[in-house]
Scaffold this motif. Structure first.
Motif, PDB file in Angstrom:
ATOM      1  N   GLY A  32       0.783  -1.227   0.000  1.00  0.00           N
ATOM      2  CA  GLY A  32       0.000   0.000   0.000  1.00  0.00           C
ATOM      3  C   GLY A  32       0.815   1.278   0.000  1.00  0.00           C
ATOM      4  O   GLY A  32       0.268   2.369  -0.079  1.00  0.00           O
ATOM      5  N   GLU A  33       2.130   1.184   0.064  1.00  0.00           N
ATOM      6  CA  GLU A  33       3.018   2.341   0.111  1.00  0.00           C
ATOM      7  C   GLU A  33       3.355   2.826  -1.298  1.00  0.00           C
ATOM      8  O   GLU A  33       3.251   2.082  -2.259  1.00  0.00           O
ATOM      9  CB  GLU A  33       4.310   1.956   0.848  1.00  0.00           C
ATOM     10  N   ILE A  34       3.790   4.095  -1.397  1.00  0.00           N
ATOM     11  CA  ILE A  34       4.218   4.683  -2.668  1.00  0.00           C
ATOM     12  C   ILE A  34       5.676   5.092  -2.548  1.00  0.00           C
ATOM     13  O   ILE A  34       6.037   5.846  -1.637  1.00  0.00           O
ATOM     14  CB  ILE A  34       3.370   5.912  -3.039  1.00  0.00           C
ATOM     15  N   ALA A  35       6.517   4.583  -3.434  1.00  0.00           N
ATOM     16  CA  ALA A  35       7.922   5.003  -3.525  1.00  0.00           C
ATOM     17  C   ALA A  35       8.009   6.013  -4.661  1.00  0.00           C
ATOM     18  O   ALA A  35       7.589   5.725  -5.783  1.00  0.00           O
ATOM     19  CB  ALA A  35       8.821   3.809  -3.791  1.00  0.00           C
ATOM     20  N   ARG A  36       8.534   7.206  -4.382  1.00  0.00           N
ATOM     21  CA  ARG A  36       8.592   8.273  -5.386  1.00  0.00           C
ATOM     22  C   ARG A  36      10.035   8.547  -5.791  1.00  0.00           C
ATOM     23  O   ARG A  36      10.892   8.722  -4.931  1.00  0.00           O
ATOM     24  CB  ARG A  36       7.970   9.546  -4.824  1.00  0.00           C
ATOM     25  N   PHE A  37      10.254   8.618  -7.117  1.00  0.00           N
ATOM     26  CA  PHE A  37      11.554   8.965  -7.665  1.00  0.00           C
ATOM     27  C   PHE A  37      11.371  10.036  -8.735  1.00  0.00           C
ATOM     28  O   PHE A  37      10.350  10.082  -9.418  1.00  0.00           O
ATOM     29  CB  PHE A  37      12.239   7.751  -8.301  1.00  0.00           C
ATOM     30  N   ARG A  38      12.398  10.878  -8.886  1.00  0.00           N
ATOM     31  CA  ARG A  38      12.414  11.897  -9.942  1.00  0.00           C
ATOM     32  C   ARG A  38      13.668  11.652 -10.770  1.00  0.00           C
ATOM     33  O   ARG A  38      14.747  11.407 -10.234  1.00  0.00           O
ATOM     34  CB  ARG A  38      12.472  13.287  -9.315  1.00  0.00           C
ATOM     35  N   CYS A  39      13.515  11.711 -12.091  1.00  0.00           N
ATOM     36  CA  CYS A  39      14.664  11.507 -12.965  1.00  0.00           C
ATOM     37  C   CYS A  39      14.813  12.707 -13.891  1.00  0.00           C
ATOM     38  O   CYS A  39      13.857  13.414 -14.177  1.00  0.00           O
ATOM     39  CB  CYS A  39      14.538  10.214 -13.767  1.00  0.00           C
TER      40      CYS A  39
END
Length: 101
Positions: free
Chosen positions: A69-76
């Motif tokens: 249920g978690e969200i891992a956020r990345f920016r590229c």
């Protein structure tokens, strides 16, 4: 249940590498993200790796853990200081950056 990887292709200033970035999760193609867009990739809870590619250029591989249920956020993005940008032509793994938000 599953977890979500949210990948955003955004940069500040001039972006030289404007093309589509391919998202590689656990060594497999998982989607593609355009400049100024975000994609959601469904992943199983647990440990994963993420890399982005644009042609012959690629980011370093990042590891992350995500719970159910978690969200891992990345920016590229492809913007980097001039010396690293110039060196990236000889060492493609320096070409793209990938940061956890």
């Amino acid at each position: 249940m599953s977890a979500t990887l949210k990948l955003t292709h955004r940069t500040i200033g001039v972006e030289v590498r404007r093309g589509t970035y391919e998202a590689i999760v656990d060594g497999k193609h998982a989607g593609a993200v355009e400049l100024n867009e975000t994609i959601d990739i469904t992943v199983e809870p647990g440990h994963h790796t993420l890399q982005v590619r644009n042609g012959r250029n690629s980011s370093r591989t990042k590891s992350f853990d995500v719970a159910e249920g978690e969200i891992a956020r990345f920016r590229c993005g492809g913007k980097s200081p001039l010396p690293i940008f110039l060196l990236s032509f000889a060492v493609p793994s320096l070409a793209l950056t990938l940061k956890r938000e």
